[in-house]
Scaffold this motif. Structure first.
Motif, short mmCIF file in Angstrom:
data_model
loop_
_atom_site.label_atom_id
_atom_site.label_comp_id
_atom_site.label_asym_id
_atom_site.label_seq_id
_atom_site.Cartn_x
_atom_site.Cartn_y
_atom_site.Cartn_z
N MET A 164 42.05 4.58 -16.38
CA MET A 164 41.45 3.44 -15.68
C MET A 164 42.38 2.94 -14.57
SD MET A 164 38.43 2.52 -16.75
CE MET A 164 38.53 1.03 -15.76
N LEU A 165 43.66 2.79 -14.90
CA LEU A 165 44.64 2.33 -13.90
C LEU A 165 44.71 3.30 -12.73
CD1 LEU A 165 47.52 1.18 -16.32
CD2 LEU A 165 46.02 -0.31 -14.96
N ASP A 166 44.61 4.59 -13.05
CA ASP A 166 44.67 5.63 -12.02
C ASP A 166 43.48 5.50 -11.07
OD1 ASP A 166 46.04 7.70 -10.92
OD2 ASP A 166 45.24 9.25 -12.25
N ILE A 167 42.30 5.28 -11.64
CA ILE A 167 41.09 5.13 -10.82
C ILE A 167 41.18 3.85 -9.96
CG2 ILE A 167 38.61 4.64 -10.92
CD1 ILE A 167 38.54 6.50 -13.42
N ALA A 168 41.66 2.78 -10.59
CA ALA A 168 41.79 1.51 -9.87
C ALA A 168 42.77 1.64 -8.71
CB ALA A 168 42.24 0.40 -10.83
N ALA A 169 43.82 2.46 -8.90
CA ALA A 169 44.85 2.61 -7.86
C ALA A 169 44.27 3.25 -6.60
CB ALA A 169 46.00 3.45 -8.40
N THR A 182 55.18 3.94 -13.19
CA THR A 182 55.80 4.29 -14.47
C THR A 182 54.93 3.82 -15.62
OG1 THR A 182 57.97 4.07 -13.42
CG2 THR A 182 57.92 4.11 -15.83
N HIS A 183 54.40 2.60 -15.52
CA HIS A 183 53.51 2.06 -16.56
C HIS A 183 52.25 2.91 -16.68
CE1 HIS A 183 51.33 -0.79 -19.05
NE2 HIS A 183 50.37 -0.85 -18.16
N LEU A 184 51.65 3.21 -15.53
CA LEU A 184 50.42 4.02 -15.51
C LEU A 184 50.65 5.38 -16.18
CD1 LEU A 184 48.25 4.58 -12.30
CD2 LEU A 184 48.73 6.43 -13.89
N GLN A 185 51.74 6.03 -15.79
CA GLN A 185 51.99 7.38 -16.30
C GLN A 185 52.38 7.36 -17.77
OE1 GLN A 185 50.94 9.85 -14.93
NE2 GLN A 185 50.83 9.38 -12.75
N ASN A 186 53.04 6.30 -18.19
CA ASN A 186 53.37 6.19 -19.61
C ASN A 186 52.09 6.11 -20.42
OD1 ASN A 186 54.95 5.79 -21.98
ND2 ASN A 186 54.39 3.63 -21.88
N ASP A 216 60.12 9.68 -24.88
CA ASP A 216 60.00 8.72 -23.77
C ASP A 216 60.60 9.31 -22.49
OD1 ASP A 216 58.71 6.91 -25.35
OD2 ASP A 216 60.46 5.64 -25.71
N ALA A 217 61.77 9.92 -22.62
CA ALA A 217 62.40 10.54 -21.45
C ALA A 217 61.62 11.77 -21.01
CB ALA A 217 63.86 10.90 -21.78
N LEU A 218 61.20 12.57 -21.99
CA LEU A 218 60.47 13.81 -21.68
C LEU A 218 59.15 13.50 -20.95
CD1 LEU A 218 60.45 16.95 -22.31
CD2 LEU A 218 58.86 16.37 -24.15
N GLY A 219 58.42 12.50 -21.43
CA GLY A 219 57.12 12.18 -20.84
C GLY A 219 57.25 11.79 -19.38
N LEU A 220 58.25 10.99 -19.07
CA LEU A 220 58.44 10.56 -17.69
C LEU A 220 58.91 11.73 -16.83
CD1 LEU A 220 58.18 8.13 -15.91
CD2 LEU A 220 60.47 7.39 -16.59
N ALA A 221 59.82 12.53 -17.36
CA ALA A 221 60.28 13.74 -16.64
C ALA A 221 59.09 14.65 -16.35
CB ALA A 221 61.33 14.48 -17.47
N PHE A 222 58.22 14.79 -17.33
CA PHE A 222 57.03 15.64 -17.18
C PHE A 222 56.18 15.19 -16.01
CE2 PHE A 222 52.66 16.84 -18.05
CZ PHE A 222 52.78 18.14 -18.49
N GLN A 223 55.98 13.88 -15.90
CA GLN A 223 55.11 13.38 -14.85
C GLN A 223 55.76 13.48 -13.48
OE1 GLN A 223 51.92 12.78 -15.33
NE2 GLN A 223 51.89 12.80 -13.08
N ILE A 224 57.05 13.23 -13.41
CA ILE A 224 57.75 13.39 -12.13
C ILE A 224 57.65 14.85 -11.69
CG2 ILE A 224 60.00 13.28 -10.98
CD1 ILE A 224 60.67 10.87 -12.78
N THR A 252 53.02 8.32 -5.60
CA THR A 252 53.52 9.16 -6.68
C THR A 252 55.02 8.95 -6.76
OG1 THR A 252 54.10 11.07 -5.31
CG2 THR A 252 51.80 10.92 -6.07
N PHE A 253 55.66 9.53 -7.78
CA PHE A 253 57.12 9.42 -7.87
C PHE A 253 57.77 10.03 -6.63
CE2 PHE A 253 56.02 9.02 -12.42
CZ PHE A 253 56.69 7.84 -12.69
N VAL A 254 57.16 11.08 -6.10
CA VAL A 254 57.72 11.73 -4.92
C VAL A 254 57.56 10.83 -3.69
CG1 VAL A 254 57.50 13.70 -3.35
CG2 VAL A 254 57.41 14.06 -5.83
N SER A 255 56.38 10.24 -3.52
CA SER A 255 56.18 9.40 -2.33
C SER A 255 57.05 8.14 -2.40
CB SER A 255 54.70 9.01 -2.20
OG SER A 255 54.33 8.03 -3.14
N LEU A 256 57.35 7.67 -3.61
CA LEU A 256 58.13 6.45 -3.76
C LEU A 256 59.64 6.70 -3.73
CD1 LEU A 256 55.95 4.74 -6.49
CD2 LEU A 256 56.36 3.84 -4.19
N LEU A 257 60.06 7.82 -4.31
CA LEU A 257 61.50 8.11 -4.42
C LEU A 257 61.99 9.07 -3.36
CD1 LEU A 257 61.69 8.70 -8.30
CD2 LEU A 257 62.59 6.71 -7.07
#
Lengths: 299, 299
Positions: A164-169, A182-186, A216-224, A252-257
């Protein structure tokens, strides 16, 4: 043995991780064939949707169960269950009214191979089947805890809320910031990865804290890594359209970082994931390889 | 007190059934407001989808639980769970790629009030929420049995398979015969009604055979009455389009049996349902009224 120091975003360790993952895929697929049954189009579409992916979530279940000496029968039920939940989410996410994707894992999506009503119903019954598997007596006394955890991780306060957050974005007036992404991807990805990596500890009634920190670390790494793949990936290898996010101007993490900082962040998270496994000693080597794979995969 | 002999297809008993059903709707809705939480659009759509229906399935849970002295907290969790499953199936069934309905219970369907992606996701998370409710510790030691039963009743070998058969029937070269229609409707509607009417016995660890016999007759009577409503009903009262089946040349109990024989068959099933409750004596009077209501309702 591959060590963390050898690993970079560019080069993936081929063994023993690749072999272990392939073995897991075979075991989960064999279990699905034995458990799913049915010879109609609905069952065929369900089987199709689960087949052909990396089965990373199911693999995490198998590995965390192995660390805790959980019986094979229980382990396979739980591993198949999480793959069914993941598959249902992809089938519905690919629908024309959602992401409208024609390809998944290099094959036509369910609504392209069959039709939209089949995609709705096959997704629905994959979700149901996941809970049916977890309610099997062979799961043992912690079945209800697993079910409650999976419902919380995948439903209105977990994966679906992330979608839902993804669609709203997409229609938001300003792009998301790093905290929001980060919240959305979590929600969208992290919750299910966390359920998978802790499932073995839950089934054994053991402390799940180290595996939760790992997840927790793996999930975020996965999305990045996923965002990096969207920029750098080869559609033929990834098996789905790439550069969709970048072309859509999506944060995205790439566009932001930036690309380099995103890669660096993924590597740091991978190292944090590996550190969290210290209590398990050498037995957790395959889970460490998983973290290395996650940030270096090309698909 | 209304007796079976007083009841016909034309006249519904107004009390005590109507009051009991209204009370049940209030209790289930209040429980939903307490349990669902959330203040975003997803939660609003979920709440909207569950609200406004007859809540007949939840009512059956409450009544069967009352017969077996099941605690209120457990009873309400199970009653809300089945209403969430029923609501999810309606939300997805109404989608443009399925039945393409604009109205449900006299209100815009979820994809009309919001959009299609919301309908997909609200339906998905309603299903998840149902299993989350049943995994709650307050359900008691038979929670896993309830979950397994609900998954079997609603999934690939239950409700969803009934929907598949229904879709397949639309493009079949010849209309379904009576046996095929009975099988389809048992899958599509009967399984969930049976789960609801036996839930109280399951939660109490009691013999569920009498309630299962009751539910089998009730489920079929319900569907025959639905087909009669499609022919005779008033769209304003029914709250959705009528004469859809007849206009589509679809086989129904009415098209196969004729209107008079269908009404007679519904009445016989109602009487069978009531007879099955004999072991419960007067305590089952409300469930008997339910059977009378089911074949005489106008919506």
């Amino acid at each position: 043995m591959t060590t963390a120091a050898d690993s970079t975003v560019q080069s993936a360790p081929v063994r023993p991780f690749a072999q272990a993952l392939k073995d897991a895929q075979t075991r989960i697929t064999t279990h699905m064939d034995a458990r799913l049954g049915g010879d109609d189009a609905l069952h065929a579409a369900m089987r199709y949707a689960v087949t052909g992916g990396k089965m990373l979530r199911g693999f995490l279940v198998l590995e965390s169960a192995r660390l805790h000496g959980v019986a094979e029968a229980a382990t396979l039920e739980a591993a198949l269950a999480i793959e069914c939940i993941h598959a249902y989410s992809l089938v519905h996410d690919d629908l024309p009214c959602m992401d409208d994707d024609d390809l998944r894992r290099g094959q036509p999506t369910v609504h392209r191979k069959w039709d939209e009503s089949m995609a709705v119903l096959a997704g629905d019954s994959l979700q149901t089947f996941a809970f049916e598997l977890l309610a099997d007596p062979r799961i043992g006394p912690h079945g209800l805890t697993l079910i409650r955890g999976l419902a919380q991780a995948s439903g209105k306060d977990g994966m679906v809320s992330g979608q839902m957050l993804d669609i709203a974005a997409e229609t938001a007036t300003r792009p998301l910031d790093l905290e929001q992404i980060t919240h959305l991807q979590n929600r969208k990805t992290g919750c299910l990865i966390s359920w998978s990596a802790t499932a073995g500890a839950v089934m054994a009634g053991a402390d799940e804290a180290p595996l939760r920190r790992y997840a927790d670390a793996l999930g975020l790494a996965f999305q990045i890594a996923d965002d990096i793949l969207d920029v750098e990936g080869d559609a033929a290898k990834v098996g789905k359209a790439v550069r969709k996010d970048a072309d859509a101007g999506k944060a995205t993490f790439v566009s932001l970082l930036g690309l380099d900082a995103a890669k660096k962040r993924a590597k740091t998270l991978m190292e944090q994931a590996c550190d969290a496994l210290t209590p398990y000693g050498d037995a957790a080597e395959t889970l460490k390889d998983t973290a290395r794979f996650v940030i270096s995969r090309d698909s």
